[in-house]
Design a protein around this motif. Structure first.
Motif, PDB file in Angstrom:
ATOM      1  N   THR A 190      14.036  -6.194  13.464  1.00 26.86           N
ATOM      2  CA  THR A 190      13.405  -4.884  13.419  1.00 26.86           C
ATOM      3  C   THR A 190      12.506  -5.325  12.014  1.00 26.86           C
ATOM      4  OG1 THR A 190      16.198  -4.402  13.067  1.00 26.86           O
ATOM      5  CG2 THR A 190      14.176  -2.888  11.671  1.00 26.86           C
ATOM      6  N   SER A 191      11.279  -3.921  12.973  1.00 22.78           N
ATOM      7  CA  SER A 191       9.700  -4.251  12.095  1.00 22.78           C
ATOM      8  C   SER A 191       9.629  -3.077  10.977  1.00 22.78           C
ATOM      9  CB  SER A 191       8.630  -4.627  12.994  1.00 22.78           C
ATOM     10  OG  SER A 191       7.242  -3.866  12.355  1.00 22.78           O
ATOM     11  N   ALA A 192       9.643  -3.373   9.774  1.00 21.67           N
ATOM     12  CA  ALA A 192       9.475  -2.507   8.991  1.00 21.67           C
ATOM     13  C   ALA A 192       7.798  -1.528   8.908  1.00 21.67           C
ATOM     14  CB  ALA A 192       9.711  -2.911   7.912  1.00 21.67           C
ATOM     15  N   THR A 193       7.959  -0.078   9.699  1.00 19.32           N
ATOM     16  CA  THR A 193       6.135   0.375   9.278  1.00 19.32           C
ATOM     17  C   THR A 193       6.688   1.853   8.483  1.00 19.32           C
ATOM     18  OG1 THR A 193       4.755   0.849  10.500  1.00 19.32           O
ATOM     19  CG2 THR A 193       6.718   1.374  11.504  1.00 19.32           C
ATOM     20  N   LYS A 194       4.836   2.212   8.551  1.00 15.49           N
ATOM     21  CA  LYS A 194       5.411   3.845   8.210  1.00 15.49           C
ATOM     22  C   LYS A 194       3.728   4.470   8.983  1.00 15.49           C
ATOM     23  CE  LYS A 194       6.181   7.241   6.115  1.00 15.49           C
ATOM     24  NZ  LYS A 194       7.489   8.305   6.638  1.00 15.49           N
ATOM     25  N   SER A 195       3.652   4.516   9.520  1.00 16.34           N
ATOM     26  CA  SER A 195       2.798   4.387  10.848  1.00 16.34           C
ATOM     27  C   SER A 195       2.583   5.704  10.529  1.00 16.34           C
ATOM     28  CB  SER A 195       2.656   3.660  12.020  1.00 16.34           C
ATOM     29  OG  SER A 195       3.895   3.920  12.613  1.00 16.34           O
ATOM     30  N   ASN A 196       3.893   6.858  10.327  1.00 20.24           N
ATOM     31  CA  ASN A 196       3.399   8.291  10.224  1.00 20.24           C
ATOM     32  C   ASN A 196       2.849   8.708   9.257  1.00 20.24           C
ATOM     33  OD1 ASN A 196       5.291   7.735   8.793  1.00 20.24           O
ATOM     34  ND2 ASN A 196       7.269   9.827   9.756  1.00 20.24           N
ATOM     35  N   GLY A 197       1.958   7.308   8.615  1.00 17.85           N
ATOM     36  CA  GLY A 197       1.786   8.354   7.249  1.00 17.85           C
ATOM     37  C   GLY A 197       0.843   6.860   6.837  1.00 17.85           C
ATOM     38  N   ILE A 198       0.716   6.076   7.309  1.00 14.66           N
ATOM     39  CA  ILE A 198      -0.375   5.047   6.779  1.00 14.66           C
ATOM     40  C   ILE A 198      -1.263   4.765   8.279  1.00 14.66           C
ATOM     41  CG2 ILE A 198      -1.057   2.933   5.535  1.00 14.66           C
ATOM     42  CD1 ILE A 198       1.832   3.333   4.416  1.00 14.66           C
ATOM     43  N   VAL A 199      -2.710   5.864   7.770  1.00 12.49           N
ATOM     44  CA  VAL A 199      -3.106   5.579   8.932  1.00 12.49           C
ATOM     45  C   VAL A 199      -3.846   5.007   9.991  1.00 12.49           C
ATOM     46  CG1 VAL A 199      -5.096   6.714   7.830  1.00 12.49           C
ATOM     47  CG2 VAL A 199      -4.402   7.942  10.269  1.00 12.49           C
ATOM     48  N   HIS A 200      -3.867   4.150   9.123  1.00  9.84           N
ATOM     49  CA  HIS A 200      -5.024   2.335   9.409  1.00  9.84           C
ATOM     50  C   HIS A 200      -4.189   1.218   9.335  1.00  9.84           C
ATOM     51  CE1 HIS A 200      -8.799   5.069   9.472  1.00  9.84           C
ATOM     52  NE2 HIS A 200      -8.856   5.083   8.463  1.00  9.84           N
ATOM     53  N   THR A 201      -3.483   1.282   8.687  1.00 13.69           N
ATOM     54  CA  THR A 201      -3.116  -0.024   8.302  1.00 13.69           C
ATOM     55  C   THR A 201      -1.686  -0.752   8.862  1.00 13.69           C
ATOM     56  OG1 THR A 201      -2.018   0.115   6.324  1.00 13.69           O
ATOM     57  CG2 THR A 201      -3.891  -1.093   6.198  1.00 13.69           C
ATOM     58  N   MET A 202      -0.607   0.746   9.068  1.00 10.49           N
ATOM     59  CA  MET A 202       0.457   0.838   9.274  1.00 10.49           C
ATOM     60  C   MET A 202      -0.248   0.536  11.612  1.00 10.49           C
ATOM     61  SD  MET A 202       3.244  -0.329   8.087  1.00 10.49           S
ATOM     62  CE  MET A 202       2.155  -1.580   6.975  1.00 10.49           C
ATOM     63  N   PRO A 203      -0.439   1.152  11.715  1.00  8.82           N
ATOM     64  CA  PRO A 203      -0.940   1.125  12.851  1.00  8.82           C
ATOM     65  C   PRO A 203      -1.332   0.489  13.455  1.00  8.82           C
ATOM     66  CG  PRO A 203      -1.502   3.621  12.292  1.00  8.82           C
ATOM     67  CD  PRO A 203      -0.877   2.480  10.953  1.00  8.82           C
ATOM     68  N   PHE A 204      -2.220  -0.884  12.620  1.00  7.61           N
ATOM     69  CA  PHE A 204      -2.430  -1.933  13.107  1.00  7.61           C
ATOM     70  C   PHE A 204      -1.523  -2.498  13.084  1.00  7.61           C
ATOM     71  CE2 PHE A 204      -4.140  -5.813  11.545  1.00  7.61           C
ATOM     72  CZ  PHE A 204      -5.202  -6.692  11.926  1.00  7.61           C
ATOM     73  N   TRP A 205      -0.479  -3.067  12.114  1.00  8.73           N
ATOM     74  CA  TRP A 205       0.864  -3.694  12.276  1.00  8.73           C
ATOM     75  C   TRP A 205       2.093  -3.649  13.535  1.00  8.73           C
ATOM     76  CZ3 TRP A 205       3.412  -7.059   8.559  1.00  8.73           C
ATOM     77  CH2 TRP A 205       4.959  -7.385   8.932  1.00  8.73           C
ATOM     78  N   ASP A 206       1.834  -2.536  13.619  1.00 12.60           N
ATOM     79  CA  ASP A 206       2.817  -1.957  15.606  1.00 12.60           C
ATOM     80  C   ASP A 206       2.507  -2.503  16.132  1.00 12.60           C
ATOM     81  OD1 ASP A 206       4.391   0.062  13.192  1.00 12.60           O
ATOM     82  OD2 ASP A 206       3.483   1.102  14.263  1.00 12.60           O
ATOM     83  N   GLU A 207       0.605  -2.253  16.228  1.00 15.14           N
ATOM     84  CA  GLU A 207       0.345  -3.009  17.554  1.00 15.14           C
ATOM     85  C   GLU A 207       0.330  -4.462  17.658  1.00 15.14           C
ATOM     86  OE1 GLU A 207      -3.742  -1.825  17.016  1.00 15.14           O
ATOM     87  OE2 GLU A 207      -3.281   0.610  17.290  1.00 15.14           O
ATOM     88  N   VAL A 208      -0.066  -4.985  16.732  1.00 13.56           N
ATOM     89  CA  VAL A 208       0.009  -6.573  16.259  1.00 13.56           C
ATOM     90  C   VAL A 208       1.424  -7.247  16.625  1.00 13.56           C
ATOM     91  CG1 VAL A 208      -0.057  -8.767  15.270  1.00 13.56           C
ATOM     92  CG2 VAL A 208      -2.206  -7.194  15.352  1.00 13.56           C
TER      93      VAL A 208
END
Length: 358
Positions: A190-208
């Motif tokens: 399970t990957s912990a993210t917050k890409s719906n609110g943190i616009v740069h770092t978390m989408p990058f995390w999700d992509e990787v």
């Protein structure tokens, strides 16, 4: 590491008891280590360092200028706890713990979580044998960067800025570690993210994460926003196997998970350099607990379990398993549970019970 005698493995262990109950639980961990090491023909030599908040108050630094060089030759580092009233937390952590993690590239913070037989979780439905997970926390970058500052201190316009730093290399290696670990467990990440609110770092995390997951077709995975994940960790703790998160998210989730397991006093952690270029460091999750320091009531199991993780890292899984089995036996017996677990046992009594088991 060098062989001391035929059939005996020898290791140099740097010991930093630190502050408060760190001193007490580290002493307990060393006793258990020595007992199991003798049984498994392992030779452990210790060098103890008095680096602590008490040293800071006396000398103005948590450790000497050459402290990191003095630690470098060690095969592993055993840390008790750091922190004391009168010394701000950012001073104690950035003066000792964080420089060790970053200089020695301990980019994996590994925190196993279990509900043991005999321990009642405060979470209804969190049962022994069902809750068994690991939080893999990125340990050297992310939200805990040194980039930022403050302007206009004390003025109405005062500004504070803290920059999060996520690199492709940093995210890739922690995600690869998590997926590789999952292969040895239940094959679920399970990957912990917050890409719906943190616009740069978390989408990058999700992509990787998605890119790396493609190379682990045998491992099931999903992503959860950190707020929802925190709720599900309480409501459905048995669901999770390996959780991977950034420095901040992993830090928060691992403490929450330890509470779900019944007590943060049990929880261990490892700060790992998986390349083994530098020494790795092992420490209980709990802090220095000034309120109970010196009373002999601290739970030593987090430190002892951390010591078991150290032996496993050094290549002695059998010795590590013996320590974990001793922990299981102590937790099963109400007479050898400390007060954080609803018992009355002292640190010394728990230590003696562990020694009787190993």
């Amino acid at each position: 590491m060098a062989a001391a005698t035929a059939g005996t493995a020898s290791y140099r262990i740097a010991v930093i008891p630190g502050d408060g109950i760190g001193v007490e639980v580290t002493a307990a961990a060393r006793q258990v280590l020595d007992a199991v090491a003798a049984r498994h023909r392992i030779s452990l030599s210790y060098e103890e360092f008095d680096w602590s908040c008490q040293r800071y108050l006396a000398e103005g630094t948590m450790m000497p200028a050459d402290g990191l060089e003095r630690l470098r030759p060690a095969d592993a580092i055993l840390l008790g706890a750091v922190g004391w009233p009168g010394v701000p937390d950012h001073v104690s952590l950035w003066g000792l713990l964080i420089p060790i993690r970053r200089t020695f590239r301990q980019y994996v913070n590994l925190r196993p979580i279990r509900v043991f037989e005999g321990v009642v979780s405060p979470v209804r439905g969190a049962r022994p044998g069902e809750v068994d997970l690991v939080v893999v926390r990125e340990n050297v970058e992310g939200e805990y960067s040194e980039i930022g500052g403050r302007l206009g201190r004390g003025t109405p316009e005062e500004l504070a800025m803290q920059e999060a730093v996520f690199t492709r290399a940093g995210v890739t290696r922690i995600v690869d570690y998590a997926f590789s670990l999952a292969r040895t467990r239940r094959s679920y990440v399970t990957s912990a993210t917050k890409s719906n609110g943190i616009v740069h770092t978390m989408p990058f995390w999700d992509e990787v994460v998605a890119e790396r997951a493609a190379g682990y077709a045998d491992v099931r995975w999903d992503a959860e926003h950190i707020d929802a994940l925190a709720a599900k960790l309480v409501l459905q703790p048995e669901r999770f196997d390996v959780i991977v998160g950034s420095n901040l998210f992993g830090d928060i989730l691992s403490d929450l998970a330890a509470a779900v397991a019944g007590s943060i006093g049990i929880a261990p952690s490892a700060n790992l350099d998986p390349t083994r270029t530098f020494p790795s460091m092992f420490e209980p999750v709990h802090g220095s607990a000034p309120d109970i320091a010196g009373q002999g009531v601290a739970n030593p199991l987090g430190a002892v379990w951390s010591a078991a993780m150290m032996l496993d890292h050094l290549g002695h899984p059998g010795a590590a398993a013996d320590i974990v089995a001793a922990i299981e036996a102590c937790l099963l017996d109400p007479a050898t549970r400390t007060r954080d677990l609803g018992g009355t046992a002292s640190t010394e009594e728990v230590t003696h019970a562990l020694l009787a088991q190993v």
